[in-house]
Design a protein around this motif. Structure first.
Motif, short mmCIF file in Angstrom:
data_model
loop_
_atom_site.label_atom_id
_atom_site.label_comp_id
_atom_site.label_asym_id
_atom_site.label_seq_id
_atom_site.Cartn_x
_atom_site.Cartn_y
_atom_site.Cartn_z
N GLY A 89 17.93 -27.98 -8.00
CA GLY A 89 17.14 -27.46 -9.11
C GLY A 89 17.83 -27.59 -10.45
N PRO A 90 17.20 -27.04 -11.51
CA PRO A 90 17.60 -27.36 -12.88
C PRO A 90 18.45 -26.32 -13.61
CG PRO A 90 15.44 -26.37 -12.92
CD PRO A 90 15.90 -26.34 -11.48
N TYR A 91 18.96 -25.31 -12.91
CA TYR A 91 19.58 -24.20 -13.63
C TYR A 91 21.10 -24.33 -13.86
CZ TYR A 91 15.15 -21.70 -13.07
OH TYR A 91 13.83 -21.32 -13.11
N GLY A 92 21.68 -25.43 -13.42
CA GLY A 92 23.10 -25.67 -13.68
C GLY A 92 24.00 -25.07 -12.63
N LYS A 93 24.48 -25.89 -11.70
CA LYS A 93 25.32 -25.41 -10.60
C LYS A 93 26.63 -24.79 -11.08
CE LYS A 93 27.40 -29.99 -9.74
NZ LYS A 93 28.75 -29.66 -10.23
N GLY A 94 27.05 -25.14 -12.30
CA GLY A 94 28.30 -24.60 -12.82
C GLY A 94 28.15 -23.33 -13.64
N LEU A 95 26.91 -22.86 -13.83
CA LEU A 95 26.67 -21.68 -14.66
C LEU A 95 26.70 -20.43 -13.81
CD1 LEU A 95 25.88 -20.47 -17.43
CD2 LEU A 95 23.48 -20.80 -16.77
N ALA A 96 27.64 -19.54 -14.10
CA ALA A 96 27.75 -18.29 -13.35
C ALA A 96 26.52 -17.41 -13.59
CB ALA A 96 29.01 -17.55 -13.75
N PHE A 97 26.05 -16.76 -12.54
CA PHE A 97 24.96 -15.80 -12.63
C PHE A 97 25.25 -14.81 -13.76
CE2 PHE A 97 21.87 -13.47 -9.55
CZ PHE A 97 21.32 -12.71 -10.57
N GLN A 98 26.47 -14.30 -13.79
CA GLN A 98 26.85 -13.26 -14.74
C GLN A 98 26.78 -13.74 -16.19
OE1 GLN A 98 28.42 -14.36 -12.02
NE2 GLN A 98 29.77 -12.82 -11.09
N ASP A 99 26.92 -15.04 -16.41
CA ASP A 99 26.88 -15.58 -17.77
C ASP A 99 25.47 -15.96 -18.19
OD1 ASP A 99 29.63 -15.31 -17.90
OD2 ASP A 99 30.03 -17.38 -17.32
N GLY A 100 24.73 -16.57 -17.31
CA GLY A 100 23.41 -17.05 -17.67
C GLY A 100 22.33 -16.00 -17.62
N TYR A 101 22.55 -14.95 -16.79
CA TYR A 101 21.50 -13.95 -16.56
C TYR A 101 22.13 -12.57 -16.53
CZ TYR A 101 19.10 -18.23 -15.42
OH TYR A 101 18.58 -19.49 -15.51
N LYS A 102 22.75 -12.25 -17.62
CA LYS A 102 23.60 -11.05 -17.70
C LYS A 102 22.85 -9.76 -17.38
CE LYS A 102 26.64 -8.55 -20.93
NZ LYS A 102 27.70 -8.39 -19.96
N THR A 103 21.67 -9.56 -17.98
CA THR A 103 20.93 -8.32 -17.75
C THR A 103 20.54 -8.18 -16.29
OG1 THR A 103 19.99 -8.64 -19.96
CG2 THR A 103 19.07 -6.88 -18.63
N ALA A 104 20.02 -9.25 -15.70
CA ALA A 104 19.60 -9.22 -14.31
C ALA A 104 20.80 -8.92 -13.40
CB ALA A 104 18.96 -10.55 -13.92
N TRP A 105 21.93 -9.55 -13.67
CA TRP A 105 23.11 -9.32 -12.85
C TRP A 105 23.58 -7.87 -12.95
CZ3 TRP A 105 25.82 -11.26 -8.98
CH2 TRP A 105 27.08 -10.71 -8.73
N ASN A 106 23.62 -7.34 -14.15
CA ASN A 106 24.11 -5.98 -14.34
C ASN A 106 23.23 -4.95 -13.63
OD1 ASN A 106 26.24 -6.90 -15.87
ND2 ASN A 106 25.29 -6.47 -17.84
N ILE A 107 21.91 -5.13 -13.72
CA ILE A 107 20.99 -4.21 -13.04
C ILE A 107 21.23 -4.26 -11.54
CG2 ILE A 107 18.57 -3.79 -12.47
CD1 ILE A 107 17.86 -4.80 -15.28
N MET A 108 21.31 -5.47 -10.99
CA MET A 108 21.47 -5.62 -9.55
C MET A 108 22.83 -5.11 -9.07
SD MET A 108 20.98 -9.07 -7.24
CE MET A 108 22.27 -9.99 -8.09
N ALA A 109 23.89 -5.48 -9.77
CA ALA A 109 25.24 -5.08 -9.35
C ALA A 109 25.42 -3.57 -9.42
CB ALA A 109 26.28 -5.78 -10.22
N GLU A 110 24.81 -2.93 -10.42
CA GLU A 110 24.96 -1.48 -10.58
C GLU A 110 24.18 -0.71 -9.53
OE1 GLU A 110 23.82 2.06 -13.76
OE2 GLU A 110 23.81 -0.02 -14.43
N LYS A 111 22.97 -1.15 -9.25
CA LYS A 111 22.09 -0.38 -8.38
C LYS A 111 22.12 -0.80 -6.92
CE LYS A 111 20.82 2.14 -11.75
NZ LYS A 111 21.25 3.57 -11.77
N HIS A 112 22.73 -1.94 -6.62
CA HIS A 112 22.77 -2.43 -5.24
C HIS A 112 24.19 -2.90 -4.91
CE1 HIS A 112 18.36 -2.35 -4.92
NE2 HIS A 112 18.40 -2.67 -6.19
N PRO A 113 25.08 -1.98 -4.65
CA PRO A 113 26.49 -2.34 -4.42
C PRO A 113 26.70 -3.24 -3.22
CG PRO A 113 26.07 -0.02 -3.87
CD PRO A 113 24.86 -0.51 -4.59
N ASP A 114 25.75 -3.29 -2.29
CA ASP A 114 25.91 -4.18 -1.15
C ASP A 114 25.86 -5.65 -1.57
OD1 ASP A 114 23.20 -3.47 -1.73
OD2 ASP A 114 22.54 -4.42 0.13
N VAL A 115 25.27 -5.93 -2.73
CA VAL A 115 25.21 -7.31 -3.22
C VAL A 115 26.60 -7.83 -3.54
CG1 VAL A 115 24.44 -8.78 -5.12
CG2 VAL A 115 22.85 -7.13 -4.10
N THR A 116 27.39 -7.04 -4.22
CA THR A 116 28.71 -7.50 -4.65
C THR A 116 29.80 -7.25 -3.61
OG1 THR A 116 29.06 -5.38 -5.77
CG2 THR A 116 28.13 -7.16 -7.08
#
Length: 606
Positions: free
Chosen positions: A49-76
């Motif tokens: 796909g087109p989203y850049g294999k080298g782009l970290a989730f945390q850098d490209g989609y910061k808000t989404a990552w922060n919500i998920m990491a904070e509320k769903h600790p099993d993810v991290t």
């Protein structure tokens, strides 16, 4: 300086960076491969796909990552999270289960040069060739599975219909399957999503940005290529997608060559839908599940943000069990997995897991709820007396409401609105919203796939697209071919059948079910929310709005609309009422954590 191709051992994996994959026309795509250190033959989980294999989730989609990491600790948990990418699997949680994870940048995106034409036949051919490449590598066992969210699910339907020999199973997590109906034109109405998404998430990682684009946390290399192209060159290297979408206002050849032939999808599949985000994420998973020819197919439906459950233990374990069975050949009980698994939705973001044998549910009581324009109610008995109610085209429309429910009522499945209406102009757009109100008349909304204030259900129809396909239409799911424009005769009454995306809600006693017919997008009255990867604040529909003035000129779509009810013009909502007959163990209830509050902004002016 070209990309460096290298192999190294780190974090318990053998990682091959920037592996070239030559496709049939001689073009080269680049991939990163994560695999077990121990030599062997492993099944492959591939994404393209087109989203850049080298782009970290945390850098490209910061808000989404922060919500998920904070509320769903099993993810991290259990991962360094250094290799996390948007909408694809975390290799640190898959390689230990003896999988090779392959991430391919599609043509024109990230590390892969070339002309970018998203979802095009060329991109499907490229993906086919990547699957076949992965299936014959010395570290591969010859079985390739596809897994990913949204874009990385949508293209799975397309390539599966081409039947690559080494494709053994697919998991489509919230992925549209009909690009005209699910994505670009809801009910024939042009959606704003593509032009805004393309700017924010695609052009931002187009190949050729060089040092002006993002830099990989892991390799220190530019995510989008080492060569910096001019703006003119970048423009030349990509399809003007928003222009193409606007140009193809009917379901013509352009869309048909981007939509799969479901009769040719025969690979085992797991289709995972979301009750929210009606403008993109649920419909394709239900339609793809129902219409695909595979004899081995399963449907899972969940709630909350569209990226979250893919990464939680709940979602990851379902995926792992599915792929272990079909790619590893493990006898793990998946062959006894019920065909349908639902997270049944209750107010307060509470979900109760329940398994079923089919979709729609066989025990559904298809219940007509008649609109009554005399008193603006919904009722189960057809009004004998004909009545009418008028609203302005570009307005909040009119709402019809049931009395407070005497007992808990479940609605789960597809819905449809039969509507008799006229317009003072030659066309009009119907925006249908299914809603629930508490005893104090506050609307019950949910964390949607993207927007935190999503209504229970939505559907759309442009009046001039009212023509039905008699072969594909069902009473609960009308199907419009969108192949011609049939303008209205002003002030003449016409009959409309409006598809409403499948939904699920258990309505508590004392609450009210309502349906609103509007002339514009639904708007939540509270504060808007914003995600870092979205161009505009979200006001109830997320980014799936319909505001293009060229598509909806006021002189045509802001006329006087009249809805007729009762008698020979009995308009009604067909609702899938599920009788309360199954008891579910409280242990299976899932409570979504309280959502991290997104940044509040003022609603954008309409």
């Amino acid at each position: 300086m070209p990309y460096v191709q290298k192999s190294e051992v780190r974090d318990g994996m053998r990682i091959d960076w920037n592996v070239p994959i030559q496709v049939r026309d001689g073009h080269t795509l680049l991939a990163d491969v994560f695999r077990p250190i121990k030599a062997g033959h492993y099944p492959v989980i591939l994404s393209h796909g087109p989203y850049g294999k080298g782009l970290a989730f945390q850098d490209g989609y910061k808000t989404a990552w922060n919500i998920m990491a904070e509320k769903h600790p099993d993810v991290t948990a259990g991962s360094s999270n250094k290799y996390q990418n948007w909408e694809v699997v975390d290799p640190e949680k898959w390689v230990p289960h003896d999988y090779a994870v392959v991430r391919v940048d599609s043509r024109g995106a990230g590390a892969s040069a070339g002309y970018m034409a998203l979802w095009s036949p060329q991109e499907t051919r490229d993906m086919f060739d990547c699957i076949e490449w992965a299936g014959v590598q010395p570290w591969s066992n010859g079985k390739v599975g596809l897994n990913g969210i949204s874009y990385y699910g949508m293209n799975q339907w397309q390539v599966a219909a081409q039947q690559p020999p080494h494709l053994a199973a697919i998991c489509i997590w919230e992925g549209a399957s009909d690009f005209y109906r699910d994505l670009s034109h809801h009910g024939g109405i042009l959606c704003d999503f593509i032009k805004n998404w393309y700017d924010m998430q695609v052009k931002s990682v187009q190949h050729g940005l060089g040092l002006t684009g993002p830099i990989s946390r892991l390799t220190g290399e530019p995510v989008c290529g080492t060569e910096a192209l001019s703006e003119a060159q970048l423009l030349k290297n990509r399809e003007n997608l928003s222009q193409a979408v606007a140009k193809h206002a009917l379901d013509d050849k352009y869309w048909k060559e981007r939509t799969p032939d479901f009769s040719k999808i025969k690979v085992p599949l797991l289709s995972a839908a979301n009750w929210g985000g009606q403008g993109l994420h649920p419909r394709g998973n239900f339609e793809g599940y129902l219409r695909s020819a595979s004899s081995q197919k399963w449907l899972e439906v969940h709630g909350i943000e569209h990226w979250t459950e893919f990464y939680t233990d709940y979602g990851r374990k379902i995926q792992l069990k599915f792929f272990d069975h079909f790619l590893h050949g493990k006898k793990n009980g998946w062959n006894k997995q019920p065909k349908v698994q639902l997270q049944v939705r209750h107010p307060g973001e509470r979900f109760v897991q329940r398994v079923e044998n089919e979709w729609p549910l066989a025990r559904t009581q298809w219940t007509p709820m008649y609109l009554n324009a005399q008193d603006m109610t919904l009722q189960t008995k057809k009004p004998e007396r004909m009545a009418k109610r008028q609203y302005q085209g570009f307005s909040d429309g009119v709402t019809f409401m049931l009395p407070p429910s005497e007992q808990e009522t479940e609605i789960t499945g597809p819905l449809a609105l039969k509507l008799f209406a006229s317009s003072s102009t030659q066309d009009t757009d119907f925006f249908v919203v299914v809603r629930v109100f508490s005893p104090d008349m506050k609307e019950v909304v949910f964390i949607g796939a993207l927007d935190p204030h999503t209504p229970v259900g939505q559907g759309w129809l442009r009046a001039s697209h009212r023509k039905l396909d008699p072969k594909l239409s069902k009473p609960y799911r009308p199907y419009h071919p969108h192949d011609e424009v049939q303008l209205l005769t002003p002030n003449k009454v016409f009959e409309f059948d409006i598809e409403i995306v499948p939904t699920c809600i258990v309505i508590p006693a004392g609450h009210r079910l309502a349906v609103t017919v509007r002339g514009k997008d639904y708007e939540y009255p509270g504060p808007a929310a914003h995600l870092s990867n979205m161009k505009y604040p979200m006001t109830g529909c997320g980014p799936f709005t319909h505001t293009d003035p060229k598509d909806r000129p006021a002189k045509v779509f802001d006329g006087q609309v009249t809805i007729f009810t009762g008698g020979s013009r009995a308009s009604y909502l067909l609702a899938p009422v599920i009788p309360a007959q199954r008891k579910t163990s409280p242990k299976s209830a899932r409570k979504a954590p309280a959502q991290a509050k997104p940044k509040a902004t003022k609603s954008r002016q309409k």
